[in-house]
Write an enzyme that holds these catalytic residues in place. Structure first.
Site, PDB file in Angstrom:
ATOM      1  N   HIS A   1      14.613  48.523  60.265  1.00  0.00           N
ATOM      2  CA  HIS A   1      14.026  50.341  60.296  1.00  0.00           C
ATOM      3  C   HIS A   1      13.795  50.522  61.777  1.00  0.00           C
ATOM      4  O   HIS A   1      13.181  51.381  61.978  1.00  0.00           O
ATOM      5  CB  HIS A   1      12.988  50.529  59.404  1.00  0.00           C
ATOM      6  CG  HIS A   1      13.345  50.435  58.028  1.00  0.00           C
ATOM      7  ND1 HIS A   1      14.684  50.628  57.512  1.00  0.00           N
ATOM      8  CD2 HIS A   1      12.688  50.164  56.788  1.00  0.00           C
ATOM      9  CE1 HIS A   1      14.516  50.534  56.184  1.00  0.00           C
ATOM     10  NE2 HIS A   1      13.377  50.395  55.838  1.00  0.00           N
TER      11      HIS A   1
ATOM     12  N   HIS B   1      13.475  57.985  54.181  1.00  0.00           N
ATOM     13  CA  HIS B   1      12.813  56.950  53.242  1.00  0.00           C
ATOM     14  C   HIS B   1      11.993  57.325  52.094  1.00  0.00           C
ATOM     15  O   HIS B   1      10.780  56.707  51.806  1.00  0.00           O
ATOM     16  CB  HIS B   1      12.065  56.017  54.232  1.00  0.00           C
ATOM     17  CG  HIS B   1      12.003  54.632  53.643  1.00  0.00           C
ATOM     18  ND1 HIS B   1      11.528  54.152  52.178  1.00  0.00           N
ATOM     19  CD2 HIS B   1      12.844  53.480  54.069  1.00  0.00           C
ATOM     20  CE1 HIS B   1      11.556  52.707  52.218  1.00  0.00           C
ATOM     21  NE2 HIS B   1      12.297  52.296  53.193  1.00  0.00           N
TER      22      HIS B   1
ATOM     23  N   GLU C   1      18.041  55.586  49.815  1.00  0.00           N
ATOM     24  CA  GLU C   1      18.495  55.792  50.979  1.00  0.00           C
ATOM     25  C   GLU C   1      19.721  55.659  51.608  1.00  0.00           C
ATOM     26  O   GLU C   1      20.375  54.686  51.601  1.00  0.00           O
ATOM     27  CB  GLU C   1      17.579  54.647  52.006  1.00  0.00           C
ATOM     28  CG  GLU C   1      16.072  54.284  51.568  1.00  0.00           C
ATOM     29  CD  GLU C   1      15.729  52.866  51.855  1.00  0.00           C
ATOM     30  OE1 GLU C   1      15.852  52.670  53.234  1.00  0.00           O
ATOM     31  OE2 GLU C   1      15.377  52.163  51.238  1.00  0.00           O
TER      32      GLU C   1
END
Length: 356
Positions: free
Chosen positions: A112, A181, A320
């Site tokens: 991420h 997210h 996502e």
């Protein structure tokens, strides 16, 4: 004849529950019975409220009001993930023959975007018609990624459609993979788990992963596996069936390869989530080639939501929309490279509804 969508109200207010003087803002978008709030910490979709089949509203996102929690155990809740959503193997990329080490997040990967990712940053914000535009400048070398990057994320609410539109430019060749997210529970935040939610994913293949959650490479068909959601079925129907990929992740935490969609076309449906109890539905449409479904397998009660409920496993599900994990090391995957003179664009629509 379809009734015109109600006009969207946009309100701006301070948001700082930390006492740390971070100067955070909360932007509220309201159209009839649907309301979304976005905060400048992490350009995060913070809450999303919609009615059930009888018209009773509920807040549908796992969240926290405490800034310390949002920077800690809830650091990925609802945030704009960047520079690179999901995982990059070995915490390095190579562009034009030049190696770029990235800051690792553990287990030999960068997850991420790195340890100080976009979710920790305070974004600038301005009102736009029907919503809010967030902007962040990421300097050259940020978390190891080359190129000075400017990113804009627009959140706009039209009727029951919440659109999240991304745009970015870079000063040097780089890689980019942005997503939101949010964790959804269509019964309402804190109201049980999502194992009974019905899920449809418009994908005939997925990317199986190794013990680091890095894809092997080739796509695998979903047919005949617990990853087949081509027809609606409960998330929990096969989540404990002993499949090696599910044992590895303790549930679903995988990228589905969406069916081909027109290049530069409008968002196309990727998934449909439905809660039989409340009748609420969530249709996810996107221009992206993949979608990561994560069923909050690792949640351990460290975050307590506004309802007073501690979030355990399966308290919500993340959907996502993204390019595939580790694409910089997988030449057969759609490219995530962005070069000077190009403009990155991506749009995902969250369409709320009811059924039954």
């Amino acid at each position: 004849m379809t009734a015109p969508a109600e006009p969207t109200e946009v309100h701006r207010a301070p948001y700082d529950h930390s006492g740390a003087g971070m100067g955070l803002e909360r932007w509220t978008l309201r159209a009839g019975p649907v309301e979304a709030t976005v905060i400048t910490l992490g350009a995060a979709l913070h809450t999303l409220t919609a009615p059930d089949r009888s018209g009773t509203p509920a807040q549908l996102l796992l969240t926290s009001e405490d800034v310390g929690t949002l920077l800690g155990p809830a650091k990925h809740y609802g945030v704009t993930v960047g520079r690179y959503a999901n995982r990059i193997a070995d915490s390095r990329i190579t562009l034009d023959g030049e190696d770029h080490p990235l800051l690792p997040t553990g287990r030999g990967v960068t997850l991420h975007g790195g340890p100080d990712s976009f979710s920790h940053r305070v974004w600038d914000a301005e009102e736009i018609p029907g919503g809010v535009r967030m902007h962040l400048h990421s300097p050259d070398g940020d978390q190891g990624f080359p190129g000075a990057l400017d990113v804009w994320v627009d959140f706009t609410l039209t009727g029951r459609d919440l659109a999240i539109s991304y745009r970015a430019v870079t000063s040097k060749p780089t890689v980019l993979n942005l997503t939101n997210h949010a964790y959804f529970n269509l019964a309402g935040e804190g109201r049980g788990d999502v194992l009974g939610h019905l899920l449809t994913v418009d994908a005939d293949a997925y990317t199986p992963v190794d013990e680091r959650q890095i894809p092997y490479g080739p796509y695998e068909p979903v047919a005949g596996t617990p990853f087949d959601f081509t027809a609606a079925r409960p998330i929990g129907e096969q989540i404990h069936d002993g499949h090696p990929q599910l044992k590895l992740s303790r549930g679903y935490d995988h990228n589905w390869v969406l069916r081909e969609r027109p290049a530069d076309g409008p968002p196309v449906r990727a998934a449909l989530l439905a809660d039989p109890g409340s009748g609420r539905t969530l249709e996810v449409l996107t221009t992206e080639p993949g979608i990561q479904v994560y069923t909050a397998n690792g949640f351990d009660g460290a975050v307590t939501g506004p309802s007073g409920t501690a979030y355990g496993p399966y308290a919500g599900v993340a959907l996502e929309t993204q390019h595939h994990p580790d694409s910089p090391h997988q030449p057969s995957y759609p490219s995530t490279e962005l070069r000077p003179g190009q403009e990155f664009r991506s749009t995902t629509v969250l369409r709320l509804g009811t059924a039954g």
